[in-house]
Design an enzyme around this catalytic site. Structure first.
Site, PDB file in Angstrom:
ATOM      1  CG  HIS A  61     -27.344  27.841  -1.069  1.00 19.70           C
ATOM      2  ND1 HIS A  61     -26.087  27.477  -0.669  1.00 19.70           N
ATOM      3  CD2 HIS A  61     -28.095  27.906   0.061  1.00 19.70           C
ATOM      4  CE1 HIS A  61     -26.060  27.344   0.647  1.00 19.70           C
ATOM      5  NE2 HIS A  61     -27.265  27.592   1.113  1.00 19.70           N
ATOM      6  CB  VAL A 200     -28.126  19.551  -4.612  1.00 20.36           C
ATOM      7  CG1 VAL A 200     -27.016  19.478  -5.660  1.00 20.36           C
ATOM      8  CG2 VAL A 200     -29.380  20.173  -5.217  1.00 20.36           C
TER       9      VAL A 200
END
Length: 302
Positions: A61, A200
């Site tokens: 995030h 990620v």
């Protein structure tokens, strides 16, 4: 509308406007006024970028927030666990809710606005109108999670209407979600630029997810088979070879309950044929213990 306290670890240099927390439309309007953003106004088409989340914020995030900061003068993050995205046997009630920690992350990343509505703020008790994901919403993820993509598009459209961003940033890890949002924006002529951000990963290759905290040490080892399968497939040349190599890795991990392994067109999520050239998404979903994991990688076939 509230102002969040400054957490430890936040940059020391002062901000002109502290982090604002809003929970309804009135709070959003006050926030836009405080930030100097007029209704529907933008500077070069990039006054406000939105990062929609369900909270439990992690480094993935953070990467979305940083990309949003590159695309707009102001950044908003929504934190809302959307009940419409969860089926009757899914984990809505136990989905991690870490709002105080989420505010710390947002403050550290210099987010301007956090929108954190309640379910009652977002949905009328007798809600009748929503977004249909159409045929694309019934395949791949939609086949295994009926109604999930309808619920996701419904809440994203509501967030766009409420926050009025110029830019919205989503992670590539949810590749079908990203494709569906782009299609909704095109089909409904929404004045939002959709940006996809790279997945990620943790050092061992596991794609970052709020659900990773549910994994036992044994489950985590088994879950690494997803990224290994994608890597094995990415090393092949033809669609048949790609699927075969990836499936072999998954089959070697007995703890996995695989929902799907597909090689699809990135825009339509339909399976690509043997003669396909150009981009394709190799996507996988599997259950490890009580946790469902998804992952994908974009390939270029020549």
């Amino acid at each position: 509308m509230n102002v969040a306290p400054s957490p430890a670890g936040r940059p020391e240099h002062p901000r002109e406007v502290p982090l604002i927390v809003a929970d309804d439309r009135a709070g959003l309007l006050k926030a836009r006024e405080a930030l100097g953003i007029g209704a529907g106004a933008s500077v070069g088409g990039s006054a406000l970028a939105l990062v929609p989340t369900m909270g439990a914020l992690h480094e993935g995030h953070r990467s979305l927030i940083r990309l949003a900061r590159q695309r707009a003068a102001h950044v908003a993050v929504s934190v809302f666990v959307n009940p419409l995205q969860f089926g009757p046997n899914e984990d809505f009630s136990r989905y991690p809710r870490t709002f105080d920690a989420d505010l710390e992350v947002c403050a550290a990343e210099e987010v301007d606005l956090v929108f954190a509505p309640s379910v009652e703020d977002m949905y009328l008790p007798d809600r009748q109108v929503g977004v249909s994901a159409g045929r694309m919403g019934s395949i791949v993820e939609g086949e295994f999670r009926p109604g999930h993509l309808d619920g996701m598009l419904t809440v994203v459209l509501k967030l766009f209407n409420l926050v009025q961003p110029d830019v919205a940033v989503f992670g590539q890890k949810d590749a079908q979600q990203l494709a569906m949002i782009r299609r909704m924006v095109a089909d409904l002529n929404l004045p939002v630029s959709v940006v996809g951000a790279p997945t990620v990963r943790e050092p061992d290759g596991l794609a970052l997810s709020s659900r990773n905290r549910y994994l036992s040490p044994e489950d985590r080892v088994a879950g690494l088979a997803l990224s290994r399968a994608l890597h094995a497939g990415a090393g092949q040349r033809t669609p048949a070879e790609i699927r075969r190599a990836a499936l072999a890795v998954l089959a070697a991990e007995p703890s996995l309950a695989v929902d799907y392994l597909v090689l699809v067109d990135p825009a339509t999520f339909t399976e690509v044929g043997d003669g396909h050239t150009g981009e394709a998404v190799l996507a996988v979903a599997a259950r490890v213990g009580s946790t469902r994991l998804i992952d994908n990688v974009t390939l270029t076939l020549r």
